[in-house]
Motif scaffolding. Structure first.
Motif, mmCIF file in Angstrom:
data_model
loop_
_atom_site.group_PDB
_atom_site.id
_atom_site.type_symbol
_atom_site.label_atom_id
_atom_site.label_comp_id
_atom_site.label_asym_id
_atom_site.label_seq_id
_atom_site.Cartn_x
_atom_site.Cartn_y
_atom_site.Cartn_z
ATOM 1 N N HIS A 1 -2.584 2.005 -5.845
ATOM 2 C CA HIS A 1 -3.477 2.905 -5.122
ATOM 3 C C HIS A 1 -3.064 4.371 -5.126
ATOM 4 N N GLY A 2 -1.790 4.624 -5.165
ATOM 5 C CA GLY A 2 -1.317 5.992 -4.962
ATOM 6 C C GLY A 2 -1.638 6.938 -6.102
ATOM 7 N N TRP B 1 -2.600 9.617 4.714
ATOM 8 C CA TRP B 1 -1.518 10.597 4.563
ATOM 9 C C TRP B 1 -1.291 11.328 5.884
ATOM 10 N N SER C 1 4.617 10.062 -1.639
ATOM 11 C CA SER C 1 5.481 9.513 -2.699
ATOM 12 C C SER C 1 6.942 9.867 -2.465
ATOM 13 N N LYS D 1 2.538 1.600 -11.315
ATOM 14 C CA LYS D 1 1.175 1.524 -10.798
ATOM 15 C C LYS D 1 0.575 0.127 -10.926
ATOM 16 N N ASP E 1 1.903 3.850 -1.892
ATOM 17 C CA ASP E 1 0.746 3.136 -2.436
ATOM 18 C C ASP E 1 -0.527 3.457 -1.671
ATOM 19 N N THR E 2 -0.685 4.666 -1.244
ATOM 20 C CA THR E 2 -1.882 5.003 -0.467
ATOM 21 C C THR E 2 -2.493 6.313 -0.955
ATOM 22 N N TYR E 3 -3.834 6.362 -0.891
ATOM 23 C CA TYR E 3 -4.506 7.561 -1.402
ATOM 24 C C TYR E 3 -5.634 8.016 -0.478
ATOM 25 N N GLN F 1 7.296 4.109 -6.945
ATOM 26 C CA GLN F 1 5.845 4.244 -6.914
ATOM 27 C C GLN F 1 5.256 4.640 -8.271
#
Lengths: 595, 337
Positions: A170-171, A92, A225, A165, A85-87, A162
């Motif tokens: 967020h991802g 990363w 992911s 959404k 859930d991260t972008y 994941q």
């Protein structure tokens, strides 16, 4: 676009004295060899003399010494520490401390750092079915922090979860877009059913079936992911505070919005990991720290890394560049990012290509560059969207000008060709919280006024800039936003990672949210489809370069600046180098000098 | 007196209800009146790659598709009975009573966050208040007694600087000099809970206290000075002196007590406001209190958090007001009429 923020952590400790020894430059480039099995614990700092920009192409302060606490700080906070859930690019980068993916990026300076290498998998993906099926085999000896084995089923579950959404907004959505037969609104929490498009014939093998051939699937496999998640430990949106580690560190303390701490994960086996040297014993992160305070602490040695890597602020920048002793600890790091202006063909007279060309000719290149910070820490004048850090990028300049401050004669020629010899009026949007975009808008306002193009500047909140304002086509058209400030950082360093979300007209949605604000060319879309399916790397890179050129031929954007950022590396840091993989220092390589 | 307090307490509750409604309306009604759809509001709480269907689903989940009065009713109901939020995930998220809201970004109830950060803000406000009250009043009294002297002029010049210089300037200056150059005090974002280590707690907060107190002490010094100058010319002061009372008694027992009444009134309100969040001080020193929490909430458009902080801040201001009103009534019985 990978948003970037800063994170800071600090402790009460006073300055530490670096024990880095100048010289031994020969050791520097071979830093990556000290990953994994590096040993002793009594190794010392051994080289990489500090000088300006030294970490852009080599390793500064090379060392295999383990121990100490690495202190990070963030001026804001993570979108999420849940790998699904991260972008944020820095997220990363940082996630490699506590997670592992099927494949990842080589720990090496510069362009070599963007090279894909196996991580949990024994090799890069093996494709079949013309690039529609990808198979990975896991290494032996992989364990979660609780000692349970990591299986292909854990990766399958991680990828599947994941896709939801709603729970994980967020991802990135690459797996949603490319996996075959993903049901609409699929959620592991509601559907209780595995996808047919991910197979795990045994605990070591995982097979992905795509809905179209995609030659760059290994980049998807490098996304967080694919970080394994044990199903019985999954707590949905709460998982971010209790991530089960598969990397060399695990969470020891997590205080939402304040701080967190990582300590060594004794279940991680260095022999299975060719990338992470895992030098520090602890990693402390403090959140929501004042930006000026972060800069001062970096300069004084009270902090090791500003985690978002947005660069030091204007005041600190002036101080660093004026002091040779401090300047040698700074790097003007090139990014996979371009700051530019979208030219909206939906707003007349920009439906005429010559009016778009007039803007490009009239723009003050130097003024735009200065707005973003100048050549040091700001960036280089861009002549197309693809930055030089992207493999295969070709330097093109379809709109050469007589002066770096703009070419009035050519601009007027273009205006005449588009039927507006006396110019016209239009609006220019930018994000109100971003002074650089404001300064660039003002520069454009002044330079375009010289040829009769009058700009009305319209600031909008950055949080809704793409979702409700510039990124919403109906709003942009209604408000007459002919020119719109924009910026883009690649999700990874290749043509697809940079251009796919930026110039493909099919990503533009009436509901807003797209980063492509202006490029609406069916020919470009066709070229993208060809490049996506191309298996040969050299041909693929050429096709992305062609797309870059095609976009410039259409004059859909004014490419302002290929971004750079001025980073500061305190003497407390060892093994510092800029990698093309995550736009900044490679966190997994960093160590701390002992006091 | 009981009736007076009861009346004031009821008024305080009404004010809080009004504040909650107005704040809620600003966040959830005004955007609708300005033309924003439920999906527009929800688009802030989905990923950047969300499609229209996903945005709409989120709008339904967050209740944005309901009429605003229904949303407000649910909010009030949550305060007394708690609420459940189905945001996907393995199970609905529960926000127990009193539910002051549920963060759409963090997906956590707001109240525990507020309570977690309240001690930081209380620590900051209480310590700073003590410093500014003592120093501000002390300097004000001395300035009044030594009117026109070098001390008086210097003190008032410093006071003027204190009022004029913003916290983000004095704070950063203090950090730069005392933390990063002289290494006397800890750097920003240092905070140790009081119960964990009282000495470290005080050491960590000295710079924020002094910085914040500098801002307020200046005003209090000027206020006290003016009050003292006025009081010292009163007839009863002359009478006290004529009776042969020592000057110390005249100043401290007669003049200062009278001067302190308006000072304490303002002190109560200032303290109430500060507990709502010393935004600039907390941001400058990166303290994890309610002020920095508010800044983060605003920057992330996390409206339930902002609503929660607003309500909490309003509660403290109303309580401070109530206490001041009651104290006034004790001092001056005419107020009760």
């Amino acid at each position: 676009m990978l948003a970037k923020t800063v994170k800071v952590e600090h402790t009460m400790r006073r300055r530490r004295t670096t024990i880095a020894v100048a010289g031994a430059a020969a050791l520097t480039v071979s830093l990556t060899a000290c990953g994994g099995g590096s040993s002793s614990g009594d190794g010392g700092a051994s080289g990489g003399a500090a000088k300006f920009d030294a970490a852009v192409t080599g390793v500064v302060n090379s060392s295999d010494a383990k121990g100490g606490t690495l202190r990070y700080a963030n001026e804001g906070e993570w979108d999420s520490t849940d790998p699904g859930d991260t972008y944020y690019g820095y997220s990363w980068n940082f996630a490699r401390y506590y997670t592992r993916t099927l494949v990842t990026y080589k720990s090496a300076p510069g362009a070599e750092g963007a090279t894909l290498v196996p991580d949990l998998a024994t090799s890069l993906g093996k494709s079949s079915d013309g690039g529609k099926t990808w198979t990975y085999t896991l290494k032996d000896g992989l364990k979660f922090e609780d000692g349970s084995p990591i299986t292909s089923g854990d990766i399958r579950y991680a990828v599947e979860r994941q896709l939801d959404k709603t729970t994980f907004p967020h991802g990135p959505t690459y797996f949603n877009d490319f996996l075959a037969d993903v049901p609409e609104g699929y959620s592991v929490y509601k559907d209780k059913k595995d996808l047919d498009s991910i197979e795990t014939p045994d605990d070591k093998t995982i097979v992905f079936h795509l809905n179209q051939a995609f030659s760059g699937f290994d980049y998807f496999a490098a996304l967080p992911s694919t970080v394994p998640v044990p199903k019985d430990k999954d707590t949905g949106s709460k998982y971010k505070s209790s991530v089960v580690s598969s990397g060399p560190y695990k969470f020891a303390d997590y205080q939402s919005g304040k701080s967190f701490k990582l300590v060594r994960n004794d279940q991680w086996d260095a022999a299975t990991d060719e990338v992470r040297p895992a030098l520090p014993d602890n990693i402390d992160v403090t959140l929501n720290v004042n930006k000026d305070d972060i800069d001062q602490r970096l300069l004084s040695g009270d902090l090791d890394v500003s985690v978002t890597q947005l660069g030091i602020g204007a005041a600190a920048k002036a101080q660093v560049l004026a002091d040779p002793e401090q300047k040698k600890n700074a790097d003007s790091a090139p990014l996979n990012r371009t700051w530019f202006t979208s030219i909206n063909s939906e707003v007349a007279p920009f439906d005429n290509i010559d009016c778009r060309k007039a803007v490009i000719y009239a723009a003050d290149r130097t003024g735009y560059q200065t707005a973003f910070g100048g050549s040091i820490g700001g960036g280089d004048v861009a002549t197309s969207l693809l930055p030089p850090t992207i493999p295969g990028q070709q330097k093109i300049d379809l709109y050469p000008v007589s002066s770096p401050t703009g070419d009035e004669a050519k601009a007027k020629e273009a205006l005449t060709a588009c039927g507006k010899p006396d110019g016209f009026e239009t609006s220019y949007s930018y994000r109100v919280e971003r002074p650089a975009e404001k300064a660039a808008a003002e520069s454009m306002q002044q330079s375009l006024a010289k040829v009769g193009i009058k700009l009305t500047l319209k600031p909008y909140p950055q949080s809704d800039y793409f979702s409700l304002y510039a990124g919403k086509p109906s709003f942009a058209k209604k408000e007459g936003l002919g020119l719109m400030a924009n910026g883009w950082g690649a999700d990874w360093a290749d043509g697809y990672g940079f251009l796919s979300q930026l110039v493909d007209s099919r990503v533009i949605r009436e509901t807003g949210g797209a980063s492509n604000l202006s490029v609406r060319d069916p020919e470009v879309d066709k070229l993208i489809d060809l490049a996506v399916n191309e298996q040969d790397t050299a041909k693929r890179e050429q096709e992305w370069a062609d797309i870059d050129k095609k976009v410039m031929e259409g004059a859909w954007v004014y490419p302002g600046v290929w971004a750079k950022v001025l980073l500061y590396r305190p003497k407390t840091l060892t093994n510092v180098f800029v990698s093309s993989s995550y736009d900044g220092y490679d966190y997994s390589a960093l160590g701390v000098a002992k006091s | 007196m009981t009736a007076f307090i009861a009346r004031r307490a009821v008024a305080a509750v009404v004010i809080l209800a009004l504040v909650s409604f107005i704040t809620f309306a600003i966040f959830f009604l005004v955007p609708r009146l300005a033309g924003a759809s439920a999906d527009d509001l929800a688009s802030r709480y989905v990923g950047k790659t969300a499609g229209a269907e996903q945005v709409h689903e989120r709008a339904v989940q967050l209740g944005f598709t309901d009429p605003v009065y229904v949303q407000y009713g649910d909010f009030v109901k949550g305060i007394f009975a708690g609420r459940d939020y189905d945001l996907g995930g393995p199970a609905p998220e529960h926000c127990p009573a009193p539910c002051l809201g549920f963060s759409f970004i963090d997906q956590n109830p707001v109240l525990p966050d507020l309570l977690d950060r309240l001690p930081v803000t209380l620590s900051l406000a209480a310590g700073a208040a003590l410093i500014w009250l003592i120093s501000g009043v002390g300097v004000g009294v001395l300035s009044a007694l030594r009117r026109g002297t070098v001390f008086d002029r210097a003190a008032m010049a410093v006071a003027l600087a204190g009022v004029s210089l913003p916290v983000f300037f004095t704070g950063l200056l203090a950090l730069s000099v005392f933390s990063y150059t002289l290494n006397i005090f800890p750097p920003g974002s240092s905070y140790t809970p009081l119960l964990e280590n009282p000495i470290q707690w005080a050491y960590d907060l000295i710079l924020p206290w002094v910085t914040l107190a500098f801002l307020y002490a200046a005003g209090y010094a000027r206020l006290t000075r003016a009050g003292m100058l006025e009081t010292m010319n009163e007839d009863y002061i002359r009478t006290a002196r004529a009776k042969g009372l020592p000057e110390r008694t005249v100043v401290l027992k007669h003049a200062l007590r009278s001067t302190l009444t308006p000072v304490l009134t303002i002190f109560g309100l200032d303290l109430g406001l500060l507990v709502g969040g010393a935004i600039l001080t907390e941001s400058t020193f990166s303290l994890p209190g309610l002020g920095s929490y508010t800044v983060q909430a605003i920057s992330h458009n996390d409206l339930p958090k902002v609503l929660g902080v607003t309500l909490l801040a309003a509660t403290f201001v109303v309580i401070a007001n109530l206490v001041v009103d009651i104290l006034y009534a004790v001092i001056d019985p005419r107020v009760r009429l």
